[in-house]
Design a protein around this motif. Structure first.
Motif, mmCIF file in Angstrom:
data_model
loop_
_atom_site.group_PDB
_atom_site.id
_atom_site.type_symbol
_atom_site.label_atom_id
_atom_site.label_comp_id
_atom_site.label_asym_id
_atom_site.label_seq_id
_atom_site.Cartn_x
_atom_site.Cartn_y
_atom_site.Cartn_z
ATOM 1 N N LYS A 428 0.629 -1.436 0.008
ATOM 2 C CA LYS A 428 -0.109 -0.098 -0.355
ATOM 3 C C LYS A 428 1.141 1.048 0.205
ATOM 4 C CE LYS A 428 -3.378 1.805 2.677
ATOM 5 N NZ LYS A 428 -4.368 1.515 4.079
ATOM 6 N N GLN A 429 1.857 1.426 0.620
ATOM 7 C CA GLN A 429 2.853 2.411 1.047
ATOM 8 C C GLN A 429 3.371 2.184 0.063
ATOM 9 O OE1 GLN A 429 2.790 4.725 3.465
ATOM 10 N NE2 GLN A 429 3.646 5.676 2.258
ATOM 11 N N LEU A 430 3.639 1.144 -0.955
ATOM 12 C CA LEU A 430 4.538 1.156 -2.336
ATOM 13 C C LEU A 430 3.743 1.991 -2.943
ATOM 14 C CD1 LEU A 430 7.233 0.056 -3.991
ATOM 15 C CD2 LEU A 430 5.425 -1.687 -4.638
ATOM 16 N N GLY A 431 2.351 1.724 -3.068
ATOM 17 C CA GLY A 431 1.321 2.466 -4.306
ATOM 18 C C GLY A 431 1.407 4.116 -3.881
ATOM 19 N N ILE A 432 1.531 4.600 -2.662
ATOM 20 C CA ILE A 432 1.391 5.384 -2.192
ATOM 21 C C ILE A 432 2.735 6.689 -2.905
ATOM 22 C CG2 ILE A 432 1.338 7.376 -0.362
ATOM 23 C CD1 ILE A 432 -0.374 5.511 1.289
ATOM 24 N N ASP A 433 4.104 5.955 -2.655
ATOM 25 C CA ASP A 433 4.788 6.881 -2.811
ATOM 26 C C ASP A 433 5.293 6.781 -4.589
ATOM 27 O OD1 ASP A 433 5.182 6.998 0.038
ATOM 28 O OD2 ASP A 433 7.258 5.122 -0.014
ATOM 29 N N HIS A 434 4.724 5.916 -5.030
ATOM 30 C CA HIS A 434 5.087 5.729 -6.393
ATOM 31 C C HIS A 434 3.754 6.136 -7.363
ATOM 32 C CE1 HIS A 434 9.289 4.761 -6.013
ATOM 33 N NE2 HIS A 434 8.635 3.666 -5.260
ATOM 34 N N SER A 435 2.765 6.488 -6.230
ATOM 35 C CA SER A 435 1.643 7.775 -7.192
ATOM 36 C C SER A 435 0.799 5.878 -8.011
ATOM 37 C CB SER A 435 1.458 8.284 -8.033
ATOM 38 O OG SER A 435 1.940 9.488 -6.913
ATOM 39 N N LYS A 436 0.851 4.894 -8.377
ATOM 40 C CA LYS A 436 0.400 3.598 -8.880
ATOM 41 C C LYS A 436 -0.974 3.174 -7.640
ATOM 42 C CE LYS A 436 3.669 3.413 -11.710
ATOM 43 N NZ LYS A 436 3.800 3.187 -12.664
ATOM 44 N N LYS A 437 -1.649 2.675 -8.616
ATOM 45 C CA LYS A 437 -3.233 2.114 -7.954
ATOM 46 C C LYS A 437 -3.503 0.768 -9.055
ATOM 47 C CE LYS A 437 -6.390 5.648 -8.268
ATOM 48 N NZ LYS A 437 -6.430 6.655 -8.117
ATOM 49 N N GLY A 438 -4.227 -0.494 -8.595
ATOM 50 C CA GLY A 438 -4.844 -0.937 -8.554
ATOM 51 C C GLY A 438 -3.957 -2.089 -9.446
ATOM 52 N N LYS A 439 -4.162 -2.051 -11.031
ATOM 53 C CA LYS A 439 -3.306 -3.170 -11.652
ATOM 54 C C LYS A 439 -2.142 -2.404 -11.559
ATOM 55 C CE LYS A 439 -3.853 -6.520 -15.972
ATOM 56 N NZ LYS A 439 -4.718 -6.377 -17.078
ATOM 57 N N GLU A 440 -1.522 -1.510 -12.211
ATOM 58 C CA GLU A 440 -0.552 -0.484 -11.506
ATOM 59 C C GLU A 440 0.251 -0.440 -10.952
ATOM 60 O OE1 GLU A 440 0.673 1.418 -15.397
ATOM 61 O OE2 GLU A 440 -1.861 0.361 -15.301
ATOM 62 N N LEU A 441 -0.251 -1.662 -9.893
ATOM 63 C CA LEU A 441 0.498 -1.587 -8.662
ATOM 64 C C LEU A 441 1.080 -2.886 -8.636
ATOM 65 C CD1 LEU A 441 1.968 -0.813 -6.367
ATOM 66 C CD2 LEU A 441 -0.910 -0.717 -5.152
ATOM 67 N N PHE A 442 -0.260 -3.885 -8.663
ATOM 68 C CA PHE A 442 -0.602 -5.565 -7.769
ATOM 69 C C PHE A 442 0.494 -5.692 -8.995
ATOM 70 C CE2 PHE A 442 -3.161 -3.126 -5.426
ATOM 71 C CZ PHE A 442 -2.764 -3.571 -4.262
ATOM 72 N N MET A 443 0.059 -6.148 -10.731
ATOM 73 C CA MET A 443 0.537 -6.933 -11.815
ATOM 74 C C MET A 443 1.790 -6.830 -11.254
ATOM 75 S SD MET A 443 -0.229 -8.966 -13.457
ATOM 76 C CE MET A 443 -1.526 -9.159 -14.547
ATOM 77 N N PRO A 444 2.542 -5.189 -11.529
ATOM 78 C CA PRO A 444 4.811 -5.314 -11.038
ATOM 79 C C PRO A 444 4.700 -6.376 -10.615
ATOM 80 C CG PRO A 444 3.512 -2.778 -12.377
ATOM 81 C CD PRO A 444 2.088 -4.486 -12.013
ATOM 82 N N VAL A 445 4.531 -5.677 -9.129
ATOM 83 C CA VAL A 445 4.306 -6.530 -7.600
ATOM 84 C C VAL A 445 4.694 -7.769 -8.096
ATOM 85 C CG1 VAL A 445 4.623 -6.564 -5.033
ATOM 86 C CG2 VAL A 445 4.338 -4.107 -5.926
ATOM 87 N N ARG A 446 3.689 -8.355 -8.595
ATOM 88 C CA ARG A 446 3.539 -9.901 -7.758
ATOM 89 C C ARG A 446 4.177 -11.649 -9.129
ATOM 90 N NH1 ARG A 446 -0.353 -13.793 -6.479
ATOM 91 N NH2 ARG A 446 -2.717 -12.269 -6.522
ATOM 92 N N ILE A 447 4.166 -9.650 -10.037
ATOM 93 C CA ILE A 447 4.979 -10.598 -11.291
ATOM 94 C C ILE A 447 7.052 -10.607 -11.002
ATOM 95 C CG2 ILE A 447 6.547 -10.061 -13.573
ATOM 96 C CD1 ILE A 447 3.732 -9.694 -14.893
ATOM 97 N N PHE A 448 7.533 -9.486 -10.151
ATOM 98 C CA PHE A 448 8.813 -9.230 -9.834
ATOM 99 C C PHE A 448 8.725 -9.937 -8.293
ATOM 100 C CE2 PHE A 448 8.976 -5.786 -12.515
ATOM 101 C CZ PHE A 448 10.619 -5.160 -13.265
ATOM 102 N N THR A 449 7.734 -10.273 -7.497
ATOM 103 C CA THR A 449 8.364 -11.579 -6.280
ATOM 104 C C THR A 449 7.707 -12.857 -6.813
ATOM 105 O OG1 THR A 449 5.953 -10.536 -5.596
ATOM 106 C CG2 THR A 449 7.536 -8.935 -4.492
ATOM 107 N N THR A 450 6.683 -12.770 -7.585
ATOM 108 C CA THR A 450 6.015 -14.573 -7.416
ATOM 109 C C THR A 450 6.672 -15.404 -8.852
ATOM 110 O OG1 THR A 450 3.794 -14.280 -8.503
ATOM 111 C CG2 THR A 450 4.261 -13.909 -6.098
ATOM 112 N N LYS A 451 7.637 -14.259 -10.165
ATOM 113 C CA LYS A 451 7.144 -14.976 -10.974
ATOM 114 C C LYS A 451 6.616 -15.290 -12.364
ATOM 115 C CE LYS A 451 12.243 -15.275 -11.611
ATOM 116 N NZ LYS A 451 13.346 -16.466 -12.012
ATOM 117 N N SER A 452 5.270 -14.602 -11.480
ATOM 118 C CA SER A 452 3.739 -15.605 -12.142
ATOM 119 C C SER A 452 2.844 -14.015 -12.339
ATOM 120 C CB SER A 452 3.335 -16.753 -11.728
ATOM 121 O OG SER A 452 4.487 -17.370 -11.632
ATOM 122 N N GLU A 453 2.366 -14.438 -13.019
ATOM 123 C CA GLU A 453 0.996 -12.919 -13.365
ATOM 124 C C GLU A 453 -0.276 -13.365 -13.192
ATOM 125 O OE1 GLU A 453 -0.320 -12.267 -17.610
ATOM 126 O OE2 GLU A 453 1.444 -13.540 -17.756
#
Ligand code: GLU
Length: 478
Positions: A428-453
């Motif tokens: 949540k904090q990451l989203g605030i700091d980089h002005s991203k939310k929804g898919k723009e935030l969660f998809m990259p985070v998911r792919i980078f951390t889990t390597k799956s979409e």
């Protein structure tokens, strides 16, 4: 009212599959609904076709499904005779002799070659369904002393209508002129199916014969045997075919369907689910609901509700019903069940704690359709792999994320308590700091951390992957 007695009569020539299970199950429900007896009897006269181990396997799989026999060769009751045809040779022989004495059957010395020649002759004359020509019928005395081997044939009454009042199909009529004199006892003293089945059904006081519709054409022959002995017929109930999605009779070659019960067991289906699905093949309850227990089926059973048209085996529905039953399992039951299907050659579960493994498996409780499907999800927790082509394409859609991901890495590295709550907060904090939310935030985070979409709840998944693995994932993509 007479006590209802129904039977499932498999030949030990094969394993329990969707088709014969449906027959066994409907006989079981029918008997149990009326507080009657469910009997398993073995039709093993065709000794050459017997398959080693098939019988034991059928019983084992029926037990697993909860289709338990009140009587069988393992639990016989002396008053009903033997529960296996190979133990009744004398009985069939004696009854066949009785029919000969009463001139309702006769000996036939024709050799297979002679029979074949005559058949060919009839076919050549344009007769579509050749019948035995009764050559021996008129020569009984002359040949009686011959030491040639002989079959015993039933003398089919001339031009007589046989009516069956079938529970599924209603009244069905057959004219005896379409049926030739059939063999009831072969030269090796073995009874044929149509003869033995009647003797056994009478000996066992069977009240209702429920079986597949492929047997309807045998039924008039059986009616003739009942009539010849003056025995009462049982009620007949011929279940319509089960077909695959190409409308062909379901078989082991049917494309998407799994055929044998043992295969379902191996793939992690629950017995309650299989019972549930098979009970709805060609039978339906009054209510719209689809998930029922065995007890509910017994309670609801109604022989007037058999379908009159073929039922299509639907693997998608089978899986859905299994997933419904898996959802009903408690967490512990689900864990113990699913764990058994993990492919340990791919996933080294011994190196992990039970607690961790349980949390990982729990992530999929709501979505698993069958136990072995868990193996489609475990790679990310156990193995190293490259981003798939598909995921790479997805990732390319997100521009200007490098800074955010580098920050994600810093935030993760410095996170003390690597648990779900803290990770939710972190994202949540990451989203605030980089002005991203929804898919723009969660998809990259998911792919980078889990390597799956795709995957289950993100924060929970990240916490289970552990800090080290997540950092490694991020680094490998950066
Ligand atoms: N042994 C037969 C079969 O497996 C049983 C037929 C019957 O139920 O009469 O098809």
């Amino acid at each position: 009212m007479k006590r209802y007695r129904l039977r499932y009569a498999p030949s030990p020539t094969g394993y329990l599959h969707i088709g014969n299970t449906r027959t066994a199950l409907m006989n079981f429900l029918f008997a149990k609904h009326y507080n009657g007896d469910f009997i398993v009897r073995i039709e093993d006269t065709d000794q050459e076709r017997n398959v080693e181990g098939a019988l034991e396997s059928q019983f084992d799989n029926m037990d697993w499904l909860g289709i338990n026999a009140d009587e069988s060769y393992l639990k016989p009751k002396a008053e009903f005779g033997a529960y296996m045809q190979s133990m009744k040779f004398e009985r069939y022989q004696q009854l066949a002799n009785q029919l000969i004495a009463e001139k309702k059957a006769y000996k036939c010395w024709c050799t297979p070659e002679e029979l074949e020649e005559d058949r060919e002759r009839q076919l050549a004359k344009g007769i579509v369904a050749p019948q035995y020509n009764r050559k021996c019928l008129n020569n009984q005395d002359d040949l009686n002393n011959s030491d040639k081997p002989f079959n015993i044939r039933f003398l089919v009454p001339e031009n007589k209508i046989y009516k069956i009042n079938d529970i599924v199909r209603g009244e069905v009529e057959f004219n005896s002129k379409e049926i030739g004199d059939f063999v009831i006892l072969k030269s090796n003293a073995i009874a044929t199916y149509n003869f033995a089945v009647v003797v056994d059904d009478v000996d066992m006081q069977i009240t209702h014969v429920v079986r597949g519709e492929e047997h309807i054409s045998n039924t008039p022959r059986q009616c003739m045997i009942y009539e010849a002995f003056g025995w009462d017929e049982p009620a007949f109930c011929h279940l319509t075919l089960i077909v695959d999605d190409t409308k062909k009779k379901l078989s082991k070659r049917s494309g998407n369907a799994v055929f044998f019960i043992s295969q379902y067991r191996e793939q992690g289906y629950l017995p309650e689910a299989l019972f549930n699905y098979i009970a709805l093949l060609g039978w339906s309850p009054k209510v719209e609901q689809e998930i029922f227990t065995i007890e509910q089926f017994i309670e609801m059973f109604d022989e007037k509700r058999f379908s009159k048209s073929p039922s299509t085996f639907d693997m998608v529905k089978m899986k859905w019903i299994n997933s419904q039953w898996m959802k009903k399992l408690s967490e512990d039951e689900y864990f113990d069940f699913t764990k058994k299907f993990i492919d340990t050659s791919r996933f080294d579960i011994d190196s992990k704690s039970t607690e961790w493994l349980k949390n990982v498996l729990m992530l999929y409780k709501k979505e698993l359709e069958f136990g072995a499907q868990i193996n489609d999800h475990l790679d990310m927790f156990f193995n190293n792999f490259e981003l798939s082509q598909e995921t790479k394409i997805t990732l390319e859609q997100f521009k200007d994320i490098k800074e955010m991901i580098e920050d994600l890495k810093v935030k993760i590295e410095s996170l003390q308590n690597f648990d779900e709550e803290n990770l939710k907060e972190l994202i949540k904090q990451l989203g605030i700091d980089h002005s991203k939310k929804g898919k723009e935030l969660f998809m990259p985070v998911r792919i980078f951390t889990t390597k799956s979409e795709h995957g289950p709840e993100l924060a929970k998944t990240i916490s289970l992957l552990g800090k080290e693995k997540v950092i490694e994932n991020i680094n490998s993509i950066l």
